[in-house]
Design a protein around this motif. Structure first.
Motif, PDB file in Angstrom:
ATOM      1  N   ALA A   1      56.459  48.355  21.749  1.00 21.77           N
ATOM      2  CA  ALA A   1      55.671  47.293  21.865  1.00 21.77           C
ATOM      3  C   ALA A   1      56.455  45.677  21.254  1.00 21.77           C
ATOM      4  O   ALA A   1      56.707  44.647  22.477  1.00 21.77           O
ATOM      5  N   TYR A   2      57.453  45.663  21.023  1.00 24.37           N
ATOM      6  CA  TYR A   2      58.307  44.430  20.509  1.00 24.37           C
ATOM      7  C   TYR A   2      59.199  44.238  21.445  1.00 24.37           C
ATOM      8  O   TYR A   2      59.214  43.162  21.803  1.00 24.37           O
ATOM      9  N   LEU A   3      59.754  45.879  21.635  1.00 28.49           N
ATOM     10  CA  LEU A   3      61.256  44.637  22.175  1.00 28.49           C
ATOM     11  C   LEU A   3      61.411  45.479  23.697  1.00 28.49           C
ATOM     12  O   LEU A   3      61.780  44.823  24.406  1.00 28.49           O
ATOM     13  N   LYS A   4      60.407  45.926  23.867  1.00 27.97           N
ATOM     14  CA  LYS A   4      59.700  46.206  25.647  1.00 27.97           C
ATOM     15  C   LYS A   4      60.157  44.897  26.115  1.00 27.97           C
ATOM     16  O   LYS A   4      59.093  43.787  25.457  1.00 27.97           O
ATOM     17  N   PRO A   5      60.131  44.215  27.088  1.00 23.37           N
ATOM     18  CA  PRO A   5      59.683  42.840  28.148  1.00 23.37           C
ATOM     19  C   PRO A   5      58.338  43.210  28.607  1.00 23.37           C
ATOM     20  O   PRO A   5      57.617  44.171  28.817  1.00 23.37           O
ATOM     21  N   GLU A   6      58.064  42.026  28.178  1.00 27.11           N
ATOM     22  CA  GLU A   6      56.189  41.356  28.537  1.00 27.11           C
ATOM     23  C   GLU A   6      56.238  41.024  29.589  1.00 27.11           C
ATOM     24  O   GLU A   6      56.616  40.419  30.005  1.00 27.11           O
ATOM     25  N   VAL A   7      55.238  41.470  29.982  1.00 26.59           N
ATOM     26  CA  VAL A   7      54.462  41.041  31.179  1.00 26.59           C
ATOM     27  C   VAL A   7      52.989  40.200  31.508  1.00 26.59           C
ATOM     28  O   VAL A   7      52.244  40.377  29.928  1.00 26.59           O
ATOM     29  N   ILE A   8      52.722  39.373  32.335  1.00 28.42           N
ATOM     30  CA  ILE A   8      51.416  38.892  32.689  1.00 28.42           C
ATOM     31  C   ILE A   8      50.445  39.760  33.657  1.00 28.42           C
ATOM     32  O   ILE A   8      51.476  39.979  34.366  1.00 28.42           O
ATOM     33  N   LEU A   9      50.048  39.585  33.132  1.00 26.60           N
ATOM     34  CA  LEU A   9      48.420  40.698  33.998  1.00 26.60           C
ATOM     35  C   LEU A   9      48.225  39.652  34.665  1.00 26.60           C
ATOM     36  O   LEU A   9      47.480  38.736  34.457  1.00 26.60           O
ATOM     37  N   LEU A  10      47.260  40.117  36.552  1.00 28.27           N
ATOM     38  CA  LEU A  10      46.287  39.680  36.839  1.00 28.27           C
ATOM     39  C   LEU A  10      45.096  39.852  35.774  1.00 28.27           C
ATOM     40  O   LEU A  10      44.816  40.290  34.824  1.00 28.27           O
ATOM     41  N   GLU A  11      44.104  39.152  36.348  1.00 30.00           N
ATOM     42  CA  GLU A  11      42.882  38.703  35.738  1.00 30.00           C
ATOM     43  C   GLU A  11      41.647  39.881  36.291  1.00 30.00           C
ATOM     44  O   GLU A  11      41.895  40.334  37.476  1.00 30.00           O
ATOM     45  N   ARG A  12      41.602  41.100  35.682  1.00 29.27           N
ATOM     46  CA  ARG A  12      41.306  42.066  35.722  1.00 29.27           C
ATOM     47  C   ARG A  12      39.863  42.177  36.083  1.00 29.27           C
ATOM     48  O   ARG A  12      39.293  41.438  35.213  1.00 29.27           O
ATOM     49  N   LYS A  13      39.020  42.574  36.521  1.00 30.81           N
ATOM     50  CA  LYS A  13      37.836  42.712  37.184  1.00 30.81           C
ATOM     51  C   LYS A  13      37.249  44.117  38.125  1.00 30.81           C
ATOM     52  O   LYS A  13      38.273  44.634  38.586  1.00 30.81           O
ATOM     53  N   ALA A  14      36.003  44.873  36.866  1.00 31.97           N
ATOM     54  CA  ALA A  14      35.583  45.729  37.866  1.00 31.97           C
ATOM     55  C   ALA A  14      35.275  45.811  38.418  1.00 31.97           C
ATOM     56  O   ALA A  14      34.319  44.561  39.647  1.00 31.97           O
ATOM     57  N   PRO A  15      35.637  46.714  40.250  1.00 30.92           N
ATOM     58  CA  PRO A  15      35.557  46.808  41.228  1.00 30.92           C
ATOM     59  C   PRO A  15      33.558  46.991  41.188  1.00 30.92           C
ATOM     60  O   PRO A  15      33.625  47.753  40.669  1.00 30.92           O
ATOM     61  N   PRO A  16      33.412  46.494  42.609  1.00 25.07           N
ATOM     62  CA  PRO A  16      32.201  46.948  42.578  1.00 25.07           C
ATOM     63  C   PRO A  16      32.802  48.328  43.311  1.00 25.07           C
ATOM     64  O   PRO A  16      32.875  48.991  43.820  1.00 25.07           O
ATOM     65  N   GLU A  17      30.737  48.662  42.410  1.00 21.68           N
ATOM     66  CA  GLU A  17      30.384  50.548  43.098  1.00 21.68           C
ATOM     67  C   GLU A  17      30.098  50.115  44.633  1.00 21.68           C
ATOM     68  O   GLU A  17      29.166  49.855  44.890  1.00 21.68           O
ATOM     69  N   ILE A  18      31.514  51.146  45.439  1.00 26.36           N
ATOM     70  CA  ILE A  18      31.144  51.610  46.218  1.00 26.36           C
ATOM     71  C   ILE A  18      30.652  52.914  46.640  1.00 26.36           C
ATOM     72  O   ILE A  18      31.694  53.231  46.514  1.00 26.36           O
ATOM     73  N   GLU A  19      30.089  53.230  47.247  1.00 25.53           N
ATOM     74  CA  GLU A  19      29.944  54.823  47.921  1.00 25.53           C
ATOM     75  C   GLU A  19      30.364  55.183  49.031  1.00 25.53           C
ATOM     76  O   GLU A  19      30.458  54.273  49.924  1.00 25.53           O
ATOM     77  N   LYS A  20      31.063  56.334  48.864  1.00 23.69           N
ATOM     78  CA  LYS A  20      32.436  56.316  49.749  1.00 23.69           C
ATOM     79  C   LYS A  20      31.982  56.792  50.219  1.00 23.69           C
ATOM     80  O   LYS A  20      30.871  57.935  50.912  1.00 23.69           O
ATOM     81  N   GLN A  21      32.043  57.201  52.010  1.00 22.67           N
ATOM     82  CA  GLN A  21      31.663  56.709  53.329  1.00 22.67           C
ATOM     83  C   GLN A  21      32.370  56.881  54.244  1.00 22.67           C
ATOM     84  O   GLN A  21      33.288  56.182  53.715  1.00 22.67           O
ATOM     85  N   GLU A  22      32.471  56.998  55.623  1.00 24.71           N
ATOM     86  CA  GLU A  22      32.811  57.064  56.489  1.00 24.71           C
ATOM     87  C   GLU A  22      33.270  55.731  56.818  1.00 24.71           C
ATOM     88  O   GLU A  22      32.172  54.893  56.965  1.00 24.71           O
ATOM     89  N   PRO A  23      34.428  55.323  57.281  1.00 24.99           N
ATOM     90  CA  PRO A  23      34.610  53.574  57.364  1.00 24.99           C
ATOM     91  C   PRO A  23      33.612  52.951  58.843  1.00 24.99           C
ATOM     92  O   PRO A  23      33.882  53.996  59.926  1.00 24.99           O
ATOM     93  N   THR A  24      33.283  52.519  58.620  1.00 24.31           N
ATOM     94  CA  THR A  24      32.701  51.482  59.924  1.00 24.31           C
ATOM     95  C   THR A  24      33.857  50.816  60.324  1.00 24.31           C
ATOM     96  O   THR A  24      35.047  50.910  60.748  1.00 24.31           O
ATOM     97  N   GLU A  25      33.350  50.874  61.966  1.00 22.02           N
ATOM     98  CA  GLU A  25      34.158  49.940  63.306  1.00 22.02           C
ATOM     99  C   GLU A  25      35.165  49.149  62.826  1.00 22.02           C
ATOM    100  O   GLU A  25      35.992  48.721  63.637  1.00 22.02           O
ATOM    101  N   ASP A  26      33.908  47.849  61.827  1.00 26.85           N
ATOM    102  CA  ASP A  26      34.660  46.814  61.710  1.00 26.85           C
ATOM    103  C   ASP A  26      36.124  47.034  60.813  1.00 26.85           C
ATOM    104  O   ASP A  26      36.548  46.090  61.001  1.00 26.85           O
ATOM    105  N   ILE A  27      35.629  48.368  59.661  1.00 21.43           N
ATOM    106  CA  ILE A  27      36.639  47.966  58.692  1.00 21.43           C
ATOM    107  C   ILE A  27      38.011  49.429  59.519  1.00 21.43           C
ATOM    108  O   ILE A  27      39.128  47.834  59.215  1.00 21.43           O
ATOM    109  N   LEU A  28      37.862  49.265  60.314  1.00 19.64           N
ATOM    110  CA  LEU A  28      38.883  50.643  60.873  1.00 19.64           C
ATOM    111  C   LEU A  28      39.971  49.199  61.932  1.00 19.64           C
ATOM    112  O   LEU A  28      40.830  49.295  62.024  1.00 19.64           O
TER     113      LEU A  28
END
Length: 377
Positions: A235-262
């Protein structure tokens, strides 16, 4: 003072000094991950104090300081929570240790209460702490609780790392730079080691009436110290990194992509091919979204649903294609494989080899050799 020091005592003593060094570095060094490092430093301190207790008993230090046992040195129930909060802090930039989370350390007060009970009996009967009835009754219970605590909190920490790796895959193109595979492996080993305490304690309590001496536990003490120092050093010797702000992704029900998404997916592919965003080794979902003037959540949905890939797989497919094009171009014959991979956006040899083989079915070296063989025939 006439101390009879054996080889195991020297190893334990060495682990005390090494462990204390890393403990102080982790707690007091001003670093990017200082918040997380303090929890790991606390875990290291728990092991250091435990080893001091082991040495004091094995060297019969109480002959020279009869009240030394009044100093509380065992805080094993703080070990599990500290390792979990270290993992949580290093994997989630939004993590905040609030006062409510102190509830996880309440069991430590049980150890202090037991210590007081044992000390009172030792003083009253003029016995060593380890010779009291309270010690024989309560310490096995504390040991069992500590084993359960470490195993349970380690399981939570391992699950946290798995969740973190999924998030990394969705937000970073070169996810290996930010991976915690090393911590996952060490925590798994640490939890497995603590599981070994169960048969030890079972045999000691039921077959030897809890009469096994400290020497019988040396292998476990040394393993515990070694693994803790290993985690601290990594932990001490490994190079440290700065993470992006972590946000929980919105719950999206898996479905076929819409024409707009495609349509947006086709637009994204054209943007990637035209602007060569993938050549940037530090490309993240957020930085790509900013360049395209799209909300990160929207971009993630386009990639996941419209293209059917994670962000890292999407970007690394372009990088691999760029590597293949250069390997087939004689103008790049003077550049090494690693050099070509860095030109194409990879920043890790390990990641490059793994991704290339997953996509192409062969290693980069094998692919380059097959091209050379084709030109030779």
């Amino acid at each position: 003072m006439d101390f009879k020091i054996n080889f195991y005592n020297l190893l334990i003593l060495a682990s005390v000094f090494i462990g204390l060094t890393f403990c102080l570095l982790l707690i007091f060094s001003k670093r990017i991950n200082q918040k997380a490092n303090r929890f790991l430093g606390l875990a290291a301190l728990v092991i250091v104090l435990w080893n001091i207790w082991v040495l004091s008993h094995d060297l019969d230090f109480f002959r020279y300081a009869s009240r030394f046992y009044l100093i509380p040195l065992n805080f094993s129930l703080a070990l599990g929570p500290s390792l979990f909060f270290y993992t949580k802090s290093i994997s989630d930039s939004n993590f905040f240790f609030s006062k409510k989370k102190l509830i996880h350390y309440i069991p430590v007060f049980l150890e202090l209460v037991v210590h007081v009970i044992i000390s009172v009996e030792a003083i009253d009967k003029e016995l060593l702490a380890t010779s009291t009835n309270a010690f024989a009754i309560w310490i096995p219970i504390i040991q069992l609780l500590a084993i359960v605590s470490v195993i349970v909190y380690s399981a939570f920490a391992l699950q946290e790392i798995k969740t973190y790796h999924k998030w990394i895959e969705s937000n970073y193109s070169n996810s290996s730079t930010y991976g915690l595979g090393w911590l996952y492996r060490l925590l798994f080993i640490f939890a497995l080691f603590w599981f070994l305490w169960i048969p030890y304690t079972f045999v000691d309590y039921f077959f030897y009436n809890y009469k096994l001496g400290i020497k019988d536990y040396y292998p476990l003490y040394l393993l515990m110290s070694g693994i803790t120092i290993w985690i601290s050093a990594e932990a001490y010797l490994k190079p440290e990194v700065i993470l992006l702000e972590r946000k929980a992704p919105p719950e999206i029900e898996k479905q076929e992509p819409t024409e707009d998404i495609l349509k947006k997916a086709n637009w994204l592919i054209k943007q990637m091919e035209h602007n060569l965003f993938y050549l940037n080794p530090e490309l993240t979902l957020t930085s790509l979204a900013e360049s395209l003037e799209v909300h990160p959540n929207k971009l993630s949905k386009i990639i996941n649903e419209g293209i059917g890939k994670s962000f890292s797989d999407f970007v690394n497919a372009y990088r691999t294609k760029a590597v293949v094009q250069r390997l087939e171009n004689h103008d790049y014959d003077h550049i090494t494989l690693l050099g070509i991979s860095f030109e194409c956006g990879f920043n890790s040899k390990t990641t490059f080899n793994r991704v290339f083989k997953e996509i192409m079915g062969v290693t980069p070296f094998e692919y380059k050799k097959s091209i050379s063989d084709e030109h030779a025939t």
